[in-house]
Structures are given as C-alpha cells and as structure tokens.
Enzyme design. Structure first.
Site, PDB file in Angstrom:
ATOM      1  N   LYS A 114       0.829  -1.216   0.000  1.00  0.00           N
ATOM      2  CA  LYS A 114       0.000   0.000   0.000  1.00  0.00           C
ATOM      3  C   LYS A 114       0.857   1.258   0.000  1.00  0.00           C
ATOM      4  CE  LYS A 114      -4.255  -1.668   2.208  1.00  0.00           C
ATOM      5  NZ  LYS A 114      -5.159  -1.510   3.363  1.00  0.00           N
ATOM      6  N   LYS A 197     -10.669 -10.967  -9.813  1.00  0.00           N
ATOM      7  CA  LYS A 197     -11.571 -11.054  -8.677  1.00  0.00           C
ATOM      8  C   LYS A 197     -12.545  -9.869  -8.697  1.00  0.00           C
ATOM      9  CE  LYS A 197     -10.176  -9.610  -4.325  1.00  0.00           C
ATOM     10  NZ  LYS A 197     -10.997  -9.415  -3.151  1.00  0.00           N
ATOM     11  N   LYS A 200     -14.524  -4.034  -4.983  1.00  0.00           N
ATOM     12  CA  LYS A 200     -15.176  -2.727  -4.896  1.00  0.00           C
ATOM     13  C   LYS A 200     -14.395  -1.672  -5.668  1.00  0.00           C
ATOM     14  CE  LYS A 200     -13.355  -1.826  -0.265  1.00  0.00           C
ATOM     15  NZ  LYS A 200     -13.080  -3.196   0.206  1.00  0.00           N
TER      16      LYS A 200
HETATM   17  P1  ADP Z   1     -12.615  -5.800  -2.019  1.00  0.00           P
HETATM   18  O1  ADP Z   1     -11.709  -6.729  -2.780  1.00  0.00           O
HETATM   19  O2  ADP Z   1     -13.895  -5.548  -2.735  1.00  0.00           O
HETATM   20  O3  ADP Z   1     -11.911  -4.531  -1.610  1.00  0.00           O
HETATM   21  P2  ADP Z   1     -12.231  -6.648   0.688  1.00  0.00           P
HETATM   22  O4  ADP Z   1     -10.791  -6.901   0.425  1.00  0.00           O
HETATM   23  O5  ADP Z   1     -12.616  -5.458   1.518  1.00  0.00           O
HETATM   24  O6  ADP Z   1     -13.022  -6.567  -0.698  1.00  0.00           O
HETATM   25  O7  ADP Z   1     -12.833  -7.962   1.317  1.00  0.00           O
HETATM   26  C1  ADP Z   1     -13.804  -8.000   2.312  1.00  0.00           C
HETATM   27  C2  ADP Z   1     -14.232  -9.445   2.483  1.00  0.00           C
HETATM   28  O8  ADP Z   1     -14.908  -9.919   1.320  1.00  0.00           O
HETATM   29  C3  ADP Z   1     -13.099 -10.430   2.713  1.00  0.00           C
HETATM   30  O9  ADP Z   1     -13.537 -11.377   3.672  1.00  0.00           O
HETATM   31  C4  ADP Z   1     -12.887 -11.099   1.377  1.00  0.00           C
HETATM   32  O10 ADP Z   1     -12.401 -12.420   1.520  1.00  0.00           O
HETATM   33  C5  ADP Z   1     -14.284 -11.078   0.770  1.00  0.00           C
HETATM   34  N1  ADP Z   1     -14.211 -10.918  -0.689  1.00  0.00           N
HETATM   35  C6  ADP Z   1     -13.869  -9.775  -1.337  1.00  0.00           C
HETATM   36  N2  ADP Z   1     -13.931  -9.953  -2.671  1.00  0.00           N
HETATM   37  C7  ADP Z   1     -14.314 -11.237  -2.868  1.00  0.00           C
HETATM   38  C8  ADP Z   1     -14.570 -12.020  -4.045  1.00  0.00           C
HETATM   39  N3  ADP Z   1     -14.447 -11.509  -5.269  1.00  0.00           N
HETATM   40  N4  ADP Z   1     -14.957 -13.299  -3.895  1.00  0.00           N
HETATM   41  C9  ADP Z   1     -15.111 -13.827  -2.650  1.00  0.00           C
HETATM   42  N5  ADP Z   1     -14.890 -13.143  -1.499  1.00  0.00           N
HETATM   43  C10 ADP Z   1     -14.499 -11.863  -1.603  1.00  0.00           C
END
Ligand code: ADP
Ligand code: NA
Length: 330
Positions: A114, A197, A200
């Site tokens: 980061k 993946k 957000k």
């Molecule tokens: P993002 O990738 O959208 O920023 P985060 O890293 O904040 O999401 O993840 C929050 C939670 O959601 C974690 O527990 C993560 O394992 C789950 N998660 C995020 N994206 C996915 C995905 N594409 N598939 C399955 N689980 C996910």
C-alpha cells in the site's frame, strides 16, 4: 468451558457490499455465529489510515452495519459494533505499539504494497501501525479464532507474536488467537473481466453485483456478463472463466451442485443460464436489500442498536484493558 470466541472486522469502505463480500464474508459469518461466541466490528478507525471524507465515512459505517444485520448477523446474540465507539481499541493499540519492533512492522507486506502505491510523503504513520491496531482489536476480546483470507495471515502471526511477547514479559494476560484461513473455493470474479476477482475498486461498475442495486439492474448486469464463443455450459476456470463464474453464483445461492447444474443445462444456451442466475441472485438479494433500506430509513433505531452493542463490546474490552494497564504499571 465457554463457547470459543470469534472476532472479525469489516471496513466501511463502500456504499454497498458486492456479491463477493456477501459470499466470502457475510454468508460465512452468519453461519459461524451459530457455533461461536461472535464479535463483529465495523473498523472505521482502520478506514482513516487512508484519507477519508467525514460525511461519507459516517454514512458508509452505518450502511455497512445495516447490511450485515439485514444479511443475518444477529445483533442480539452476536455483538456487532463500530470500532471508534469503544475507546479501548485505541488504548490497547498504543500499548502494543510500544512492544512492536520497528523492523517487525516494516516487514508487513500489505503495508509495503500500500505504501509503495501511495509514496512515502502521503503514507501515514497510521497505515504503518494498522496491523498493531488490528492486533488490539483481536486481543481485547480474548479471541480464540479469527476467520481471514490468506492475505491476512501475516497480520494474525504478528498478533500472536505480540500476545506471546506481552505474556512472557508481563505475565499471562492475552489469549493467543488462531487464524482460520477461509477456503478460496467460492471466489467470485468480475462479470466483465472474469479473470479478475470482483472488487469494490473495479474499473467498470457493470462487472460488479452490488447488494443494494435495484433487482432489475442486477439482472441486466448478469445478462451482459462476458461468456465465450462456444455454447457449452461447463465448469472450467481456465478455458471458460465467465461461464464458470456464473455457475459458481448459481450453485452458491441455489444450493445445487455444479455437476447437477451442468446436467440441468445440457443442450441449453447461455441466455437460459443467465436468466436462472439472475433469478437466484435477486431472490437472495431482494429481502436483504429491502431490510437494509428499512434499517437505514430509521437511523435513530439503528444508532440505538449500535450503541447498545458498543456497550456490550466495551464491557468485554475494558476488562482486558484493565488487566493490561495493571500489568504494565499504570
Ligand atoms: P474488495 O476486494 O472488494 O476490496 P475486501 O478486500 O474489503 O473486498 O474484502 C472483504 C471481504 O470480502 C473479505 O472477507 C474477502 O475475503 C471477501 N471478498 C472480497 N472480494 C471477494 C470475491 N471476489 N470473492 C469472494 N470473497 C471476496
Ligand atoms: Na453465537
């Protein structure tokens, strides 16, 4: 022989959860709260380690809590609270900062990634000590189990090291937590870019299914999902990532196995698959979305629920902090 304590946190960093968060976090947690004494925390103090808009942070903190409650986290049985409402988190983090090595913190790969993206002039000291605050979150609740993704393993190791170091220096104080690394089986991919993946921070909104989208919008996004040139409905992550992603979504919400779905859709087209996926996703999302909107419509009631939960969390956390302060000579 108490029920084992589970702690997990979520960042209030978007207006809505996406279907990946819903499956990867919320569905797991609502299941685990049956078997554990569960504490869930909306980590707004972690969110300010990068610059925030105050009004947006306040709104997203509420919205995040509302979606977890609407999605089945039970705020009467489990504890679901906002981190900044329990001051012991900041207090214990300070104490843990004083027993964390500078080199040790510098080796955290998430920080390195980061801060490399941000550059050293805009990287805050808060971002640097983020893992120490996370250790405080976990240790305050005598947590035995922390469900996390693989990317958080190093932070849990640091938490365990800090707990053991404190215990050996000042006497037995902290429970040493265990990580429970989530299986990556139900990973959800971007609908427009099924090799990545779902996230957000995706570049196009069309690839992301938001829990709070209108059902018609969700259906439209699924109908426009990228597939491939042949017509075969078969699970094959490498050769058919788009179709495989749709099968995963269907299977997760319908409870039908992938093999049964392949048999069921034999001889049918992608349009049929997409229509069914849209039906199962909107059937799952609609009641949760409606309940979320109801909760957000009554902010006084939501705030009352959150402050009651913060009181419960505070009572648990303060006991640990008192123990710590006594041990270190305060
Ligand atoms: P993002 O990738 O959208 O920023 P985060 O890293 O904040 O999401 O993840 C929050 C939670 O959601 C974690 O527990 C993560 O394992 C789950 N998660 C995020 N994206 C996915 C995905 N594409 N598939 C399955 N689980 C996910
Ligand atoms: Na429980």
């Amino acid at each position: 022989n108490r029920t084992p304590r589970l702690f997990s946190g979520m960042q209030p960093s978007a207006d809505s959860l996406h279907v990946g968060n819903y499956i990867g976090a919320l569905m797991q947690w609502r299941e685990m709260q049956q078997n554990y004494d569960a504490v869930f925390c909306v980590v707004d103090m972690h969110a300010i380690t990068v610059p925030q808009e105050p009004e947006l942070l306040r709104a997203q903190t509420r919205r995040t809590a509302a979606q977890y409650i609407a999605g089945g986290i039970d705020p009467e049985n489990s504890v679901l609270f906002v981190q900044s409402q329990v001051s012991a988190h900041a207090e214990l983090a300070w104490v843990l900062n004083t027993i964390t090595g500078f080199g040790e913190a510098s080796r955290m790969t998430q920080y390195k990634d980061k801060s490399a993206k941000q550059g050293s002039d805009t990287t805050s000291v808060g971002l640097f000590t983020y893992p120490v605050l996370m250790a405080a979150d976990i240790l305050l609740y005598d947590t035995t189990i922390v469900p996390v993704g693989e990317d958080q393993r190093q932070h849990i190791e640091l938490t365990r090291d800090l707990a053991a170091r404190f215990n050996s220096r000042f006497g037995d104080t902290f429970v040493i937590p265990e990580p429970q690394i989530q299986k990556a089986t139900a990973k959800i991919y971007d609908l427009q870019n099924p090799e990545s993946k779902m996230s957000k921070s995706a570049t196009t909104d069309a690839g992301v299914l938001w829990l709070l989208d209108e059902p018609s919008k969700t259906a439209k996004k699924i109908k426009s999902a990228v597939t491939d040139a042949d017509r075969e409905i078969r699970f094959d992550r490498g050769a058919k990532p788009g179709v495989s992603n749709l099968l995963t979504l269907h299977s997760t919400f319908s409870g039908t196995s992938i093999a049964d779905l392949e048999a069921q859709f034999e001889g049918k087209g992608y349009g049929d698959l997409k229509k069914d996926v849209a039906d199962v996703v909107t059937a799952e999302f609609t009641p949760v979305r409606e309940r979320t909107l109801e909760l957000l419509d009554d902010p006084a009631e939501l705030d009352r629920m959150l402050s009651k939960n913060a009181e419960r969390a505070n009572e648990m956390a303060q006991k640990t902090l008192d123990r710590v302060y006594d041990r270190i000579g305060f």
